[in-house]
Structures are given as structure tokens and as C-alpha cells.
Design a protein around this motif. Structure first.
Motif, mmCIF file in Angstrom:
data_model
loop_
_atom_site.group_PDB
_atom_site.id
_atom_site.type_symbol
_atom_site.label_atom_id
_atom_site.label_comp_id
_atom_site.label_asym_id
_atom_site.label_seq_id
_atom_site.Cartn_x
_atom_site.Cartn_y
_atom_site.Cartn_z
ATOM 1 N N CYS A 21 1.138 -12.909 6.979
ATOM 2 C CA CYS A 21 1.899 -12.006 7.440
ATOM 3 C C CYS A 21 0.981 -10.405 7.435
ATOM 4 O O CYS A 21 1.281 -9.054 7.550
ATOM 5 C CB CYS A 21 3.553 -11.676 6.494
ATOM 6 S SG CYS A 21 4.244 -13.241 6.882
ATOM 7 N N ARG A 25 1.087 -7.581 9.855
ATOM 8 C CA ARG A 25 1.417 -6.284 9.174
ATOM 9 C C ARG A 25 -0.059 -5.120 9.589
ATOM 10 O O ARG A 25 0.345 -4.038 10.065
ATOM 11 C CB ARG A 25 1.438 -6.350 8.208
ATOM 12 C CG ARG A 25 2.389 -4.700 7.157
ATOM 13 C CD ARG A 25 1.851 -4.441 5.647
ATOM 14 N NE ARG A 25 3.079 -5.717 5.065
ATOM 15 C CZ ARG A 25 2.773 -7.167 4.477
ATOM 16 N NH1 ARG A 25 1.409 -7.352 4.312
ATOM 17 N NH2 ARG A 25 4.080 -7.875 4.545
ATOM 18 N N GLU A 29 1.107 -2.445 11.674
ATOM 19 C CA GLU A 29 1.485 -0.635 11.343
ATOM 20 C C GLU A 29 0.154 0.154 12.195
ATOM 21 O O GLU A 29 0.064 1.318 12.231
ATOM 22 C CB GLU A 29 0.435 -0.822 9.675
ATOM 23 C CG GLU A 29 1.552 -0.720 9.219
ATOM 24 C CD GLU A 29 2.052 -0.875 7.642
ATOM 25 O OE1 GLU A 29 0.128 -1.446 7.034
ATOM 26 O OE2 GLU A 29 2.287 -1.561 6.905
ATOM 27 N N GLU A 41 10.593 -4.121 8.232
ATOM 28 C CA GLU A 41 10.142 -5.208 7.663
ATOM 29 C C GLU A 41 11.446 -6.021 6.957
ATOM 30 O O GLU A 41 11.849 -5.753 6.442
ATOM 31 C CB GLU A 41 8.816 -4.914 6.576
ATOM 32 C CG GLU A 41 7.394 -4.891 7.420
ATOM 33 C CD GLU A 41 6.166 -5.575 5.729
ATOM 34 O OE1 GLU A 41 6.263 -6.682 5.272
ATOM 35 O OE2 GLU A 41 5.498 -4.044 5.998
#
Length: 85
Positions: A21, A25, A29, A41
Motif C-alpha cells: 500500500c 501510494r 500520488e 484513500e
């Protein structure tokens, strides 16, 4: 509340302490920042329906509410999905 018609939404579904995760991310991003997409999220440990649906797939990435990928996020593929008309 309305969004600009061109703004896409990327949803990252995961859980705390999930290394995949965290990796996802970073990619989400980066790409969202480049193309001006909104990032949301969701934590599966806080939502029973998400947990039941995605537990074995996290992290899961949705683009505008539709499942795009799971486990590993491919930067080029995500960018293509976000810039497609």
C-alpha cells in the motif's frame, strides 16, 4: 459539490502497515499530481464492505470508482488511464 469536468479521482484502498500500500501510494500520488487528479484513500479495516470485497487484493486502485488495478500499480498504465478521454 461539483468537480471540474476534467478532474479524475484515484482511490487507493489499503490498510495501515501494508508495504505494498505504501509503494502504491507513492506511485498514485506522483501520477495524480502530474495529471491533476484527486487522490482519496480508504482503509479496509474501517469499512466492512470494503474489507469483504478487497481483502485479498489490497492495495486496490480505483479510477473514478472503477477498479483499475490491485497489488502493484504500474505508473505508465495509471497515467494512461487518467489521461484517456
Amino acid at each position: 459539490m461539483t468537480h471540474a469536468s476534467s478532474a479524475r479521482t484515484v482511490t487507493l484502498i489499503g490498510k495501515p502497515g501494508c508495504h505494498l500500500c505504501d509503494d502504491a501510494r507513492v506511485v498514485v500520488e506522483k501520477v495524480a499530481g502530474e495529471v491533476g487528479a484527486v487522490v482519496e484513500e480508504q482503509d479496509i479495516t474501517q469499512d466492512e464492505a470494503l474489507y469483504a470485497r478487497y481483502w485479498e487484493q489490497i492495495p486496490v486502485v480505483l479510477v473514478d470508482g472503477e477498479q483499475h488495478t490491485f497489488w502493484r500499480v504500474d505508473e505508465k498504465r495509471l497515467r494512461a488511464a487518467l489521461t484517456a478521454k
